[in-house]
Design a protein around this motif. Sequence first.
Motif, PDB file in Angstrom:
ATOM      1  N   VAL A   1       0.843  -1.206   0.000  1.00  0.00           N
ATOM      2  CA  VAL A   1       0.000   0.000   0.000  1.00  0.00           C
ATOM      3  C   VAL A   1       0.874   1.251   0.000  1.00  0.00           C
ATOM      4  O   VAL A   1       0.589   2.228  -0.707  1.00  0.00           O
ATOM      5  CB  VAL A   1      -0.947   0.002   1.226  1.00  0.00           C
ATOM      6  CG1 VAL A   1      -1.529   1.391   1.459  1.00  0.00           C
ATOM      7  CG2 VAL A   1      -2.075  -0.997   1.020  1.00  0.00           C
ATOM      8  N   SER A   2       1.960   1.222   0.777  1.00  0.00           N
ATOM      9  CA  SER A   2       2.872   2.366   0.820  1.00  0.00           C
ATOM     10  C   SER A   2       3.480   2.621  -0.554  1.00  0.00           C
ATOM     11  O   SER A   2       3.531   3.766  -1.027  1.00  0.00           O
ATOM     12  CB  SER A   2       3.976   2.114   1.857  1.00  0.00           C
ATOM     13  OG  SER A   2       3.423   1.937   3.149  1.00  0.00           O
ATOM     14  N   LEU A   3       3.943   1.562  -1.201  1.00  0.00           N
ATOM     15  CA  LEU A   3       4.507   1.701  -2.541  1.00  0.00           C
ATOM     16  C   LEU A   3       3.425   2.090  -3.547  1.00  0.00           C
ATOM     17  O   LEU A   3       3.706   2.729  -4.563  1.00  0.00           O
ATOM     18  CB  LEU A   3       5.176   0.398  -2.970  1.00  0.00           C
ATOM     19  CG  LEU A   3       6.393  -0.044  -2.141  1.00  0.00           C
ATOM     20  CD1 LEU A   3       6.891  -1.405  -2.614  1.00  0.00           C
ATOM     21  CD2 LEU A   3       7.512   0.995  -2.216  1.00  0.00           C
ATOM     22  N   GLY A   4       2.182   1.721  -3.243  1.00  0.00           N
ATOM     23  CA  GLY A   4       1.071   2.049  -4.127  1.00  0.00           C
ATOM     24  C   GLY A   4       0.836   3.539  -4.258  1.00  0.00           C
ATOM     25  O   GLY A   4       0.314   4.005  -5.277  1.00  0.00           O
TER      26      GLY A   4
ATOM     27  N   ARG B   1       0.371   7.585  -8.187  1.00  0.00           N
ATOM     28  CA  ARG B   1       0.638   8.963  -8.616  1.00  0.00           C
ATOM     29  C   ARG B   1       1.216   8.989 -10.028  1.00  0.00           C
ATOM     30  O   ARG B   1       0.948   9.909 -10.801  1.00  0.00           O
ATOM     31  CB  ARG B   1       1.599   9.641  -7.641  1.00  0.00           C
ATOM     32  CG  ARG B   1       0.953  10.037  -6.331  1.00  0.00           C
ATOM     33  CD  ARG B   1       1.759  11.075  -5.598  1.00  0.00           C
ATOM     34  NE  ARG B   1       1.180  11.397  -4.304  1.00  0.00           N
ATOM     35  CZ  ARG B   1       1.662  12.354  -3.499  1.00  0.00           C
ATOM     36  NH1 ARG B   1       2.724  13.043  -3.872  1.00  0.00           N
ATOM     37  NH2 ARG B   1       1.090  12.583  -2.333  1.00  0.00           N
ATOM     38  N   LYS B   2       2.001   7.977 -10.364  1.00  0.00           N
ATOM     39  CA  LYS B   2       2.562   7.896 -11.716  1.00  0.00           C
ATOM     40  C   LYS B   2       1.527   7.383 -12.710  1.00  0.00           C
ATOM     41  O   LYS B   2       1.429   7.874 -13.835  1.00  0.00           O
ATOM     42  CB  LYS B   2       3.791   6.991 -11.719  1.00  0.00           C
ATOM     43  CG  LYS B   2       4.989   7.581 -10.983  1.00  0.00           C
ATOM     44  CD  LYS B   2       6.197   6.667 -11.089  1.00  0.00           C
ATOM     45  CE  LYS B   2       7.410   7.293 -10.414  1.00  0.00           C
ATOM     46  NZ  LYS B   2       8.617   6.404 -10.500  1.00  0.00           N
ATOM     47  N   ALA B   3       0.740   6.387 -12.293  1.00  0.00           N
ATOM     48  CA  ALA B   3      -0.230   5.775 -13.200  1.00  0.00           C
ATOM     49  C   ALA B   3      -1.449   6.658 -13.433  1.00  0.00           C
ATOM     50  O   ALA B   3      -1.973   6.735 -14.545  1.00  0.00           O
ATOM     51  CB  ALA B   3      -0.665   4.413 -12.654  1.00  0.00           C
TER      52      ALA B   3
ATOM     53  N   ARG C   1      -7.265  13.735  -5.171  1.00  0.00           N
ATOM     54  CA  ARG C   1      -6.860  13.114  -3.917  1.00  0.00           C
ATOM     55  C   ARG C   1      -7.356  13.933  -2.738  1.00  0.00           C
ATOM     56  O   ARG C   1      -6.983  15.099  -2.589  1.00  0.00           O
ATOM     57  CB  ARG C   1      -5.335  12.952  -3.866  1.00  0.00           C
ATOM     58  CG  ARG C   1      -4.835  11.855  -4.804  1.00  0.00           C
ATOM     59  CD  ARG C   1      -3.390  12.003  -5.191  1.00  0.00           C
ATOM     60  NE  ARG C   1      -2.907  10.813  -5.887  1.00  0.00           N
ATOM     61  CZ  ARG C   1      -3.130  10.575  -7.183  1.00  0.00           C
ATOM     62  NH1 ARG C   1      -3.813  11.445  -7.903  1.00  0.00           N
ATOM     63  NH2 ARG C   1      -2.677   9.471  -7.756  1.00  0.00           N
ATOM     64  N   GLY C   2      -8.177  13.304  -1.889  1.00  0.00           N
ATOM     65  CA  GLY C   2      -8.702  14.012  -0.725  1.00  0.00           C
ATOM     66  C   GLY C   2      -7.642  14.265   0.322  1.00  0.00           C
ATOM     67  O   GLY C   2      -7.733  15.212   1.104  1.00  0.00           O
TER      68      GLY C   2
ATOM     69  N   VAL D   1       6.705  12.662  -0.719  1.00  0.00           N
ATOM     70  CA  VAL D   1       6.744  11.501  -1.619  1.00  0.00           C
ATOM     71  C   VAL D   1       7.921  11.691  -2.577  1.00  0.00           C
ATOM     72  O   VAL D   1       8.121  12.786  -3.104  1.00  0.00           O
ATOM     73  CB  VAL D   1       5.414  11.393  -2.394  1.00  0.00           C
ATOM     74  CG1 VAL D   1       5.476  10.286  -3.439  1.00  0.00           C
ATOM     75  CG2 VAL D   1       4.257  11.140  -1.422  1.00  0.00           C
ATOM     76  N   PRO D   2       8.744  10.663  -2.841  1.00  0.00           N
ATOM     77  CA  PRO D   2       8.555   9.252  -2.461  1.00  0.00           C
ATOM     78  C   PRO D   2       9.229   8.848  -1.155  1.00  0.00           C
ATOM     79  O   PRO D   2       9.192   7.675  -0.785  1.00  0.00           O
ATOM     80  CB  PRO D   2       9.204   8.519  -3.627  1.00  0.00           C
ATOM     81  CG  PRO D   2      10.350   9.399  -4.006  1.00  0.00           C
ATOM     82  CD  PRO D   2       9.867  10.814  -3.806  1.00  0.00           C
TER      83      PRO D   2
END
Length: 462
Positions: A386-389, A394-396, A402-403, A409-410
């Motif tokens: 989830v952290s890497l997600g 953000r890239k995808a 985003r609320g 980041v990163p």
Amino acid sequence: MDLLRKKHFDPNQKTDNNLKKSLGPFDLTVLGIGAIIGTGVFVVTGTAAADNAGPALVISFVVAALVCILAALCYSELASTVTISGSAYAYSYAAFGEVFGWLMGWALVLEYGLAAASVASGWSAYVQGLLAGFNIHLPAALSGAFNAASGQIVDLPAVIIILLICLLLTRGAKETARFNAFMVFVKIAVILIFVIVGAFYVKPDNWTPFIPFGYSGILSGAALVFFAYIGFDAVATAAEEVKNPQRDLPIGIIASLLVCTLLYVIVVVVLTGMVPYTELSVADPVAFALRFVQQDFAAGLISLGAIAGITTVLLVLLFSQTRLLFAISRDGLLPRFLSKVDEKRQTPVRSTWMVGLVIALLCGFLPLDKLASLTNMGALFAFAIVSLGVIGLRKARPDLKRGFTVPWVPFLPLLSAGCCFLLMFQLDIWTWMGFILWMIVGLLIYLFYGYSHSELGENNPK
């Protein structure tokens, strides 16, 4: 063969779910405390102190809390961005592609399933402790998971509570915010009773040596007591119903973790001060400590409160497990009968009973320590991905609104993932072997069934 096909969705798409934005920071904090406090403090503390960290378990709890806070911030961003069902499974599906989404979902099946089995085992221990106070004892064969040396065959109370809760779930049982707040009050009251009564029996000599297992013991203890914090992600899943998610979500998540950490630290300080840590390798350490100092009435109150609190956690875990399987099945990665909803009761009856029967077998015959370690492995893996997600999504999908956004980041997500992997490597080789075997089985299921039956593949054939 496109293993990385991603699940896209339109964030502006209108749905039938018109959720009222009514939750503020206090509501979220109470929700988090209700989801977190359960078997971890009432059960796992004893084993972790006796076998891993000794009195230094207080430091282990702080380390685990810091890891959870990092992961929780990442959860907050994804929960306020990806609003489709499935939680971390859906986040990974959207950020990394189908095979990673499936493996995340498979890891969550492990986490929720074994967590529920472990919680049921703890529930059983406290029920039996309470019955013992009335001089009622179950036959040895029905009192615990299989152990040839002690004559135990099956943990009957654990099996019964699992099946009863499944019966409630199939009938549409729901928790309300008022009931959750009441149960939080009961849990905190029980912990305060223990702290107040136990403080009079603390012997500072029991805190020496403070770090009997060295600093590696503190880290291994943190990896084990991480189980005590599982459930904070329930706060992140409420993002759609929060008045001001960008402000209130991190407040609710961090506040609930801080409150729980404070309560955990106080409990461990008193617990290891009352009883030598070498004596705490029991299934109900908090009640045991009060019985140790001959405060049987207070021990009975602790058992009652623990039973009530653990029951609600068990309900949430079983509910989460059945809904996770429902989401995965609806996407076609598991047989679709698991997502079939009973027309009369409007609940996934089949998946509920399947989950209940499997978990009943696990908690009935598998020892608690094995369950807790594998649960932590699944949770830590999920939180790391989830952290890497956050970085991947953000890239995808930079176009998504985003609320809540994770700062730095990163760096911060990478730090969160690194801390999770660090705790994973503190778990023993048998836990790793079990987890790897589980993931291999999951990958085979996907390759031989999920890929060809995926709704995404059917709707977008190459």
